[in-house]
Motif scaffolding. Structure first.
Motif, mmCIF file in Angstrom:
data_model
loop_
_atom_site.group_PDB
_atom_site.id
_atom_site.type_symbol
_atom_site.label_atom_id
_atom_site.label_comp_id
_atom_site.label_asym_id
_atom_site.label_seq_id
_atom_site.Cartn_x
_atom_site.Cartn_y
_atom_site.Cartn_z
ATOM 1 N N UNK A 1 0.824 -1.207 0.000
ATOM 2 C CA UNK A 1 0.000 0.000 0.000
ATOM 3 C C UNK A 1 0.864 1.267 0.000
ATOM 4 N N UNK A 2 1.917 1.274 0.814
ATOM 5 C CA UNK A 2 2.801 2.443 0.859
ATOM 6 C C UNK A 2 3.577 2.600 -0.447
ATOM 7 N N UNK A 3 3.924 1.475 -1.079
ATOM 8 C CA UNK A 3 4.617 1.562 -2.369
ATOM 9 C C UNK A 3 3.711 2.210 -3.409
ATOM 10 N N UNK A 4 2.431 1.825 -3.389
ATOM 11 C CA UNK A 4 1.486 2.429 -4.331
ATOM 12 C C UNK A 4 1.273 3.910 -4.026
ATOM 13 N N UNK A 5 1.236 4.243 -2.747
ATOM 14 C CA UNK A 5 0.949 5.622 -2.333
ATOM 15 C C UNK A 5 2.130 6.556 -2.589
ATOM 16 N N UNK A 6 3.344 6.110 -2.253
ATOM 17 C CA UNK A 6 4.506 7.000 -2.299
ATOM 18 C C UNK A 6 5.353 6.852 -3.559
ATOM 19 N N UNK A 7 5.204 5.728 -4.279
ATOM 20 C CA UNK A 7 5.997 5.482 -5.494
ATOM 21 C C UNK A 7 7.488 5.740 -5.249
ATOM 22 N N UNK A 8 8.096 5.014 -4.316
ATOM 23 C CA UNK A 8 9.516 5.235 -4.016
ATOM 24 C C UNK A 8 10.401 4.666 -5.126
ATOM 25 N N UNK A 9 11.695 4.910 -5.007
ATOM 26 C CA UNK A 9 12.652 4.306 -5.932
ATOM 27 C C UNK A 9 12.942 2.858 -5.546
ATOM 28 N N UNK A 10 12.921 2.601 -4.238
ATOM 29 C CA UNK A 10 13.254 1.275 -3.721
ATOM 30 C C UNK A 10 12.280 0.887 -2.616
ATOM 31 N N UNK A 11 11.911 -0.403 -2.573
ATOM 32 C CA UNK A 11 11.199 -0.958 -1.431
ATOM 33 C C UNK A 11 12.122 -1.984 -0.783
ATOM 34 N N UNK A 12 12.402 -1.794 0.502
ATOM 35 C CA UNK A 12 13.283 -2.677 1.258
ATOM 36 C C UNK A 12 12.411 -3.552 2.154
ATOM 37 N N UNK A 13 12.398 -4.861 1.896
ATOM 38 C CA UNK A 13 11.434 -5.767 2.518
ATOM 39 C C UNK A 13 12.086 -6.841 3.370
ATOM 40 N N UNK A 14 11.572 -7.006 4.587
ATOM 41 C CA UNK A 14 11.911 -8.182 5.391
ATOM 42 C C UNK A 14 11.138 -9.369 4.830
ATOM 43 N N UNK A 15 11.720 -10.553 4.845
ATOM 44 C CA UNK A 15 11.036 -11.720 4.287
ATOM 45 C C UNK A 15 9.970 -12.248 5.226
ATOM 46 N N UNK A 16 10.332 -12.458 6.493
ATOM 47 C CA UNK A 16 9.425 -13.157 7.401
ATOM 48 C C UNK A 16 8.653 -12.216 8.314
ATOM 49 N N UNK A 17 8.106 -11.150 7.744
ATOM 50 C CA UNK A 17 7.202 -10.275 8.495
ATOM 51 C C UNK A 17 5.770 -10.727 8.242
ATOM 52 N N UNK A 18 4.812 -10.288 9.054
ATOM 53 C CA UNK A 18 3.409 -10.650 8.817
ATOM 54 C C UNK A 18 2.968 -10.293 7.399
ATOM 55 N N UNK A 19 2.259 -11.192 6.776
ATOM 56 C CA UNK A 19 1.818 -10.970 5.404
ATOM 57 C C UNK A 19 2.798 -11.467 4.375
ATOM 58 N N UNK A 20 4.052 -11.696 4.783
ATOM 59 C CA UNK A 20 5.035 -12.271 3.891
ATOM 60 C C UNK A 20 5.740 -11.267 3.003
ATOM 61 N N UNK A 21 7.066 -11.156 3.147
ATOM 62 C CA UNK A 21 7.833 -10.225 2.337
ATOM 63 C C UNK A 21 7.937 -10.642 0.882
ATOM 64 N N UNK A 22 8.053 -11.939 0.640
ATOM 65 C CA UNK A 22 8.153 -12.417 -0.739
ATOM 66 C C UNK A 22 6.834 -12.184 -1.467
ATOM 67 N N UNK A 23 5.759 -12.414 -0.765
ATOM 68 C CA UNK A 23 4.428 -12.150 -1.347
ATOM 69 C C UNK A 23 4.287 -10.660 -1.675
#
Length: 215
Positions: free
Chosen positions: A45-67
Motif C-alpha cells: 500500500x505504501x509503495x502504491x501511495x509514495x511510489x519510491x525508488x526502492x522498497x526494502x522488505x523483510x522476508x518473514x514479516x506478517x503478510x510475507x515479504x516475498x508475497x
C-alpha cells in the motif's frame, strides 16, 4: 549545479527498532525514507501511495515479504525491490529473485554499506552477498537438478485477503473489518470466501489458525 533529489525508500519490517536503525543508516547515506511498514500488505500500500525508488522488505514479516515483493513487482515494475533478511535459506533466496527482487541483503550486513548497496541496485546491479552468489551459480551449473521450492496455499492469497484475515485474527467482526478498510461488508465476505476456497478450509477460524503458521 542543482543537486539531484535523494532516492526515496519504503522500509518494511515488523521490528520498530530495526526499522529505526535502517532509517538512520539510509538517511545518513543520502536517502529519503518516505514510509515505514510493519507488514506485507502495508508495504504494498505504501509503495502504491509514495511510489519510491526502492522498497526494502523483510522476508518473514506478517503478510510475507516475498508475497509483497511479487505484488509490488506486478503493480509497480519500475520500483526496485531489495530483501533484507536473516535467512540464508535457498528457498527464500530463489523465491525472492523469482518474485522480482534485485537484491538480497542479510541483516548482519554492516548498516553503513546499505546506501551503497541500494545505489548499486538503482544503477542496474544486483545486491547479493558473495556467500550467496555461489548458490546462484550452482543452480545454473546443475541444470538437471530439480530444487524443492516451498509452495503453500497461503501464497495464493492477495495482499487485501491477508489484510482482511489479519484483522479478523485480531478479533474484529466482519462489519468492523469493513469499516477499517473502507469496504462494504459484502466485499469483506467475498474476500473471506475466496480465502476459504484457496486454503480449502471450512470456516474463517480454521483459516486464521492456518495463516498464523505462515507469519
Amino acid at each position: 549545479m542543482v543537486n539531484a533529489e535523494p532516492s526515496r525508500v519504503v522500509i518494511a519490517d515488523d521490528h520498530p527498532q530495526l526499522r529505526a536503525h535502517i532509517r538512520q543508516a539510509l538517511e545518513a547515506g543520502g536517502f529519503e525514507v518516505c514510509a515505514e511498514a510493519a507488514n506485507g500488505p502495508q508495504a504494498v500500500r505504501f509503495a502504491e501511495e509514495h511510489r519510491p525508488d526502492v522498497v526494502l522488505l523483510d522476508i518473514h514479516m506478517p503478510g510475507g515479504g516475498i508475497r509483497a515483493a511479487a505484488e509490488v513487482a506486478r503493480l509497480l515494475p519500475e520500483i526496485a525491490i531489495v530483501m533484507l533478511t536473516v535467512s540464508r535459506d535457498d528457498n527464500d533466496l530463489f523465491d525472492s529473485l523469482r518474485a522480482g527482487a534485485s537484491g538480497y541483503l542479510l541483516k548482519d550486513t554492516d548498516p553503513g554499506r546499505l546506501p551503497a548497496a541500494l545505489r548499486g541496485v538503482l544503477s542496474g546491479e544486483a545486491a547479493i552477498p558473495r556467500s550467496l552468489v555461489a548458490r546462484i551459480l550452482d543452480e545454473f551449473r546443475e541444470p538437471g537438478r530439480r530444487r524443492t521450492v516451498r509452495r503453500t496455499k497461503a501464497a495464493l492469497l492477495t495482499s487485501r485477503e491477508w489484510e482482511v484475515m489479519g484483522l479478523l485474527g485480531e478479533g474484529l467482526t466482519t462489519e468492523e473489518v469493513a469499516q477499517r478498510l473502507f469496504l462494504s461488508p459484502t466485499t469483506v465476505r467475498v474476500h473471506i470466501s475466496s480465502v476459504l476456497r484457496k486454503l480449502r478450509v471450512k470456516d474463517r477460524q480454521a483459516a486464521i489458525d492456518l495463516l498464523k503458521d505462515e507469519r
